[in-house]
Design a protein around this motif. Sequence first.
Motif, PDB file in Angstrom:
ATOM      1  N   VAL A   3     -20.137  17.434  12.004  1.00  0.00           N
ATOM      2  CA  VAL A   3     -19.524  16.827  10.824  1.00  0.00           C
ATOM      3  C   VAL A   3     -18.237  17.554  10.454  1.00  0.00           C
ATOM      4  O   VAL A   3     -17.202  16.938  10.158  1.00  0.00           O
ATOM      5  N   VAL A   4     -18.280  18.884  10.485  1.00  0.00           N
ATOM      6  CA  VAL A   4     -17.083  19.670  10.159  1.00  0.00           C
ATOM      7  C   VAL A   4     -15.961  19.363  11.143  1.00  0.00           C
ATOM      8  O   VAL A   4     -14.786  19.261  10.761  1.00  0.00           O
ATOM      9  N   ILE A   5     -16.285  19.194  12.417  1.00  0.00           N
ATOM     10  CA  ILE A   5     -15.272  18.896  13.430  1.00  0.00           C
ATOM     11  C   ILE A   5     -14.534  17.607  13.079  1.00  0.00           C
ATOM     12  O   ILE A   5     -13.293  17.556  13.075  1.00  0.00           O
ATOM     13  N   PHE A   6     -15.270  16.559  12.766  1.00  0.00           N
ATOM     14  CA  PHE A   6     -14.616  15.273  12.516  1.00  0.00           C
ATOM     15  C   PHE A   6     -13.940  15.230  11.149  1.00  0.00           C
ATOM     16  O   PHE A   6     -12.925  14.535  10.976  1.00  0.00           O
ATOM     17  N   VAL A   7     -14.448  15.955  10.197  1.00  0.00           N
ATOM     18  CA  VAL A   7     -13.739  16.064   8.919  1.00  0.00           C
ATOM     19  C   VAL A   7     -12.402  16.774   9.124  1.00  0.00           C
ATOM     20  O   VAL A   7     -11.359  16.371   8.568  1.00  0.00           O
ATOM     21  N   ALA A   8     -12.416  17.829   9.927  1.00  0.00           N
ATOM     22  CA  ALA A   8     -11.170  18.540  10.219  1.00  0.00           C
ATOM     23  C   ALA A   8     -10.179  17.644  10.954  1.00  0.00           C
ATOM     24  O   ALA A   8      -8.974  17.641  10.658  1.00  0.00           O
ATOM     25  N   LEU A   9     -10.670  16.861  11.920  1.00  0.00           N
ATOM     26  CA  LEU A   9      -9.778  15.960  12.646  1.00  0.00           C
ATOM     27  C   LEU A   9      -9.204  14.887  11.727  1.00  0.00           C
ATOM     28  O   LEU A   9      -8.032  14.510  11.862  1.00  0.00           O
ATOM     29  N   PHE A  10     -10.011  14.387  10.806  1.00  0.00           N
ATOM     30  CA  PHE A  10      -9.508  13.403   9.844  1.00  0.00           C
ATOM     31  C   PHE A  10      -8.399  14.010   8.979  1.00  0.00           C
ATOM     32  O   PHE A  10      -7.325  13.417   8.806  1.00  0.00           O
ATOM     33  N   ALA A  11      -8.659  15.200   8.437  1.00  0.00           N
ATOM     34  CA  ALA A  11      -7.652  15.835   7.595  1.00  0.00           C
ATOM     35  C   ALA A  11      -6.375  16.134   8.383  1.00  0.00           C
ATOM     36  O   ALA A  11      -5.261  15.924   7.898  1.00  0.00           O
ATOM     37  N   GLY A  12      -6.536  16.626   9.608  1.00  0.00           N
ATOM     38  CA  GLY A  12      -5.362  16.933  10.417  1.00  0.00           C
ATOM     39  C   GLY A  12      -4.569  15.701  10.776  1.00  0.00           C
ATOM     40  O   GLY A  12      -3.326  15.717  10.760  1.00  0.00           O
ATOM     41  N   THR A  13      -5.248  14.604  11.118  1.00  0.00           N
ATOM     42  CA  THR A  13      -4.563  13.356  11.443  1.00  0.00           C
ATOM     43  C   THR A  13      -3.819  12.813  10.234  1.00  0.00           C
ATOM     44  O   THR A  13      -2.695  12.311  10.341  1.00  0.00           O
ATOM     45  N   TRP A  14      -4.432  12.900   9.071  1.00  0.00           N
ATOM     46  CA  TRP A  14      -3.809  12.399   7.842  1.00  0.00           C
ATOM     47  C   TRP A  14      -2.586  13.240   7.463  1.00  0.00           C
ATOM     48  O   TRP A  14      -1.527  12.701   7.119  1.00  0.00           O
ATOM     49  N   LEU A  15      -2.723  14.552   7.516  1.00  0.00           N
ATOM     50  CA  LEU A  15      -1.651  15.441   7.051  1.00  0.00           C
ATOM     51  C   LEU A  15      -0.599  15.730   8.115  1.00  0.00           C
ATOM     52  O   LEU A  15       0.387  16.404   7.822  1.00  0.00           O
ATOM     53  N   ARG A  16      -0.799  15.221   9.326  1.00  0.00           N
ATOM     54  CA  ARG A  16       0.155  15.508  10.396  1.00  0.00           C
ATOM     55  C   ARG A  16       1.557  15.002  10.066  1.00  0.00           C
ATOM     56  O   ARG A  16       2.553  15.591  10.486  1.00  0.00           O
ATOM     57  N   THR A  17       1.641  13.883   9.322  1.00  0.00           N
ATOM     58  CA  THR A  17       2.949  13.342   8.976  1.00  0.00           C
ATOM     59  C   THR A  17       3.726  14.272   8.060  1.00  0.00           C
ATOM     60  O   THR A  17       4.952  14.183   7.985  1.00  0.00           O
ATOM     61  N   TYR A  18       3.037  15.162   7.362  1.00  0.00           N
ATOM     62  CA  TYR A  18       3.713  16.101   6.464  1.00  0.00           C
ATOM     63  C   TYR A  18       4.112  17.379   7.178  1.00  0.00           C
ATOM     64  O   TYR A  18       5.181  17.931   6.923  1.00  0.00           O
ATOM     65  N   SER A  19       3.267  17.854   8.058  1.00  0.00           N
ATOM     66  CA  SER A  19       3.602  19.047   8.827  1.00  0.00           C
ATOM     67  C   SER A  19       2.682  19.144  10.029  1.00  0.00           C
ATOM     68  O   SER A  19       1.465  18.920   9.923  1.00  0.00           O
ATOM     69  N   MET A  65       0.845  -1.188   0.000  1.00  0.00           N
ATOM     70  CA  MET A  65       0.000   0.000   0.000  1.00  0.00           C
ATOM     71  C   MET A  65       0.889   1.251   0.000  1.00  0.00           C
ATOM     72  O   MET A  65       1.900   1.296   0.704  1.00  0.00           O
ATOM     73  N   HIS A  66       0.515   2.231  -0.807  1.00  0.00           N
ATOM     74  CA  HIS A  66       1.284   3.478  -0.861  1.00  0.00           C
ATOM     75  C   HIS A  66       1.253   4.164   0.506  1.00  0.00           C
ATOM     76  O   HIS A  66       0.222   4.151   1.197  1.00  0.00           O
ATOM     77  N   PRO A  67       2.390   4.752   0.928  1.00  0.00           N
ATOM     78  CA  PRO A  67       2.422   5.380   2.266  1.00  0.00           C
ATOM     79  C   PRO A  67       1.337   6.427   2.482  1.00  0.00           C
ATOM     80  O   PRO A  67       0.781   6.536   3.579  1.00  0.00           O
ATOM     81  N   THR A  68       1.020   7.204   1.437  1.00  0.00           N
ATOM     82  CA  THR A  68      -0.019   8.219   1.586  1.00  0.00           C
ATOM     83  C   THR A  68      -1.384   7.582   1.831  1.00  0.00           C
ATOM     84  O   THR A  68      -2.151   8.016   2.701  1.00  0.00           O
ATOM     85  N   ALA A  69      -1.680   6.529   1.053  1.00  0.00           N
ATOM     86  CA  ALA A  69      -2.953   5.830   1.245  1.00  0.00           C
ATOM     87  C   ALA A  69      -2.988   5.135   2.607  1.00  0.00           C
ATOM     88  O   ALA A  69      -4.029   5.115   3.282  1.00  0.00           O
ATOM     89  N   ARG A  70      -1.856   4.582   3.021  1.00  0.00           N
ATOM     90  CA  ARG A  70      -1.793   3.926   4.328  1.00  0.00           C
ATOM     91  C   ARG A  70      -2.056   4.928   5.450  1.00  0.00           C
ATOM     92  O   ARG A  70      -2.813   4.646   6.388  1.00  0.00           O
ATOM     93  N   ALA A  71      -1.440   6.112   5.346  1.00  0.00           N
ATOM     94  CA  ALA A  71      -1.651   7.147   6.356  1.00  0.00           C
ATOM     95  C   ALA A  71      -3.104   7.615   6.368  1.00  0.00           C
ATOM     96  O   ALA A  71      -3.692   7.862   7.424  1.00  0.00           O
ATOM     97  N   GLY A  72      -3.703   7.735   5.172  1.00  0.00           N
ATOM     98  CA  GLY A  72      -5.104   8.152   5.095  1.00  0.00           C
ATOM     99  C   GLY A  72      -6.041   7.132   5.707  1.00  0.00           C
ATOM    100  O   GLY A  72      -6.980   7.483   6.432  1.00  0.00           O
ATOM    101  N   LEU A  73      -5.793   5.840   5.441  1.00  0.00           N
ATOM    102  CA  LEU A  73      -6.641   4.796   6.004  1.00  0.00           C
ATOM    103  C   LEU A  73      -6.482   4.738   7.521  1.00  0.00           C
ATOM    104  O   LEU A  73      -7.464   4.564   8.264  1.00  0.00           O
ATOM    105  N   SER A  74      -5.255   4.883   7.998  1.00  0.00           N
ATOM    106  CA  SER A  74      -5.026   4.903   9.442  1.00  0.00           C
ATOM    107  C   SER A  74      -5.752   6.077  10.101  1.00  0.00           C
ATOM    108  O   SER A  74      -6.363   5.928  11.167  1.00  0.00           O
ATOM    109  N   ALA A  75      -5.690   7.256   9.460  1.00  0.00           N
ATOM    110  CA  ALA A  75      -6.389   8.428   9.996  1.00  0.00           C
ATOM    111  C   ALA A  75      -7.899   8.205  10.004  1.00  0.00           C
ATOM    112  O   ALA A  75      -8.594   8.600  10.955  1.00  0.00           O
ATOM    113  N   LEU A  76      -8.418   7.572   8.962  1.00  0.00           N
ATOM    114  CA  LEU A  76      -9.857   7.310   8.888  1.00  0.00           C
ATOM    115  C   LEU A  76     -10.292   6.385  10.021  1.00  0.00           C
ATOM    116  O   LEU A  76     -11.322   6.618  10.676  1.00  0.00           O
ATOM    117  N   ILE A  77      -9.518   5.336  10.296  1.00  0.00           N
ATOM    118  CA  ILE A  77      -9.858   4.405  11.372  1.00  0.00           C
ATOM    119  C   ILE A  77      -9.794   5.108  12.717  1.00  0.00           C
ATOM    120  O   ILE A  77     -10.663   4.925  13.590  1.00  0.00           O
TER     121      ILE A  77
END
Length: 495
Positions: free
Chosen positions: A291-307, A1-13
Amino acid sequence: MHPTARAGLSALITVAAAAGACATMWWISVAAGGGYGTAVLATVVALTLSRRTFASRAEFARSSALLPAIGLVAAGVGWLLVAVPPVGAAAFVAGMSVPIWMRRFGDRVARLGALLTLPFTAILVAPGAVVQTGRWWLDLLLLVGASVVAIVWVAMAREVGVLAGVVTAPDALVAPAAPAAQDAPAPPATQAPPARQAAPARMPRRRLPASTRMALQMAVALAAAFVAGWLLFPDHAMWTVLTAFIVCSGNRGRGDVLYKSALRVAGALAGTAAAVALSFVVEPTGLFAVVVIFVALFAGTWLRTYSYAFWALAVTLAVALLQGLLGVTPTGASLGAVLGERILAIVTGAVLGIAASWFVLPVRSEDVARKRFSEMLVALGAVLSPGDPALPVAMRVAAFRASIGRVEQLAPAHRAHRMVARKRPARVIDCIEAARELPAALDARLASRSTGPADPEAATRLRVAIGQARRSLAAPTDFAVVHAALLTLSAELRG
């Protein structure tokens, strides 16, 4: 699995577990005649607990058994922050700084200390909000229920993560990561490099352990943040405290604190502006805000590895909207007043955190790097030596890769330093980049060992290279020498 997709799936879970805990506890609390405070507690505990690494199901179970009691203590501190603010602040400072000091007693105690801080972060959002039914026994049941609900959802999420391949299988042969707070200055090497043998020996100064120093830094920063927040920003005091806590937590040296503070302030400013802008289009008490709160948390968790700035933006936006849902945000304030005061509160907290980390028994970034390089070389030597037959090679390799990961954690701050100060010939970041080549070189070495007889001369050269790399870390450290030693070691590994 691509690292980006892996990070996204982990953030989603991870975020799905937090959302499930929030919805479950929300329904239970409303049915019991309470408010939404316990749902906040369940959400924060689930979000933080799901990001922790556990070596086995037994360790997860032990940690989970303690969480309900810790949640009760944290809720009591939150009530004190409302009823008797000075006493509550003192209890909160102790609850956040003592676990850092506990890290000096080893990995197991350090993990317990990290567990103690989980519920305490929730009370920064809405202190005292969990006590709302008017019946003390029911409030206690709801508090315990919040922790239990969070544990159940995280346990299910962990199993889903194992099936999806984004979480290490429980009870697998993996080496537990050493806590970040064990970063103490590396001890002097047993033998100095040849060029320095003529220097007169000096008795090492006795210094406080790094965990003790960081605990004192956290206590000073939080105490100052409480005072400054109450005096300057009475409606947004917790933003000052939260920022000071984030800046001082996970201290990897003064440079790391400064770098993380810049990202925290940048992300918080963007998140605050976004929250205020959204307040004109999102009903603060509506489902859309959740909904906005959890969407923001998902995006932040996913992108945290980048910055880290992305995580700071997401958390600030989520907390701002959540405070609107809980009625914590002051009403009647204009857009400019809310935005300006929160920005000032965040900047003040960052300044206080930086000042405490830089001037209260500071931990030097170079010392942290020396310690982590030393741990990395010890782990590499353990892989290449015969070692303990009871400790499989796979586990020793996992320990080495974990040590490389801890070295790479230092890279962002040192990379930023290299961009600012370009004239120095060799820096820590150059050594980190050289260390990144070692895992691939080790794989090549192990592969060649499995396909042919060992070369005694090559093994001798490799032992010498490891020894020279370790001796290069002797204080005072010349990172140009360390860089050259790591490059030589990588070449010897590849043969």
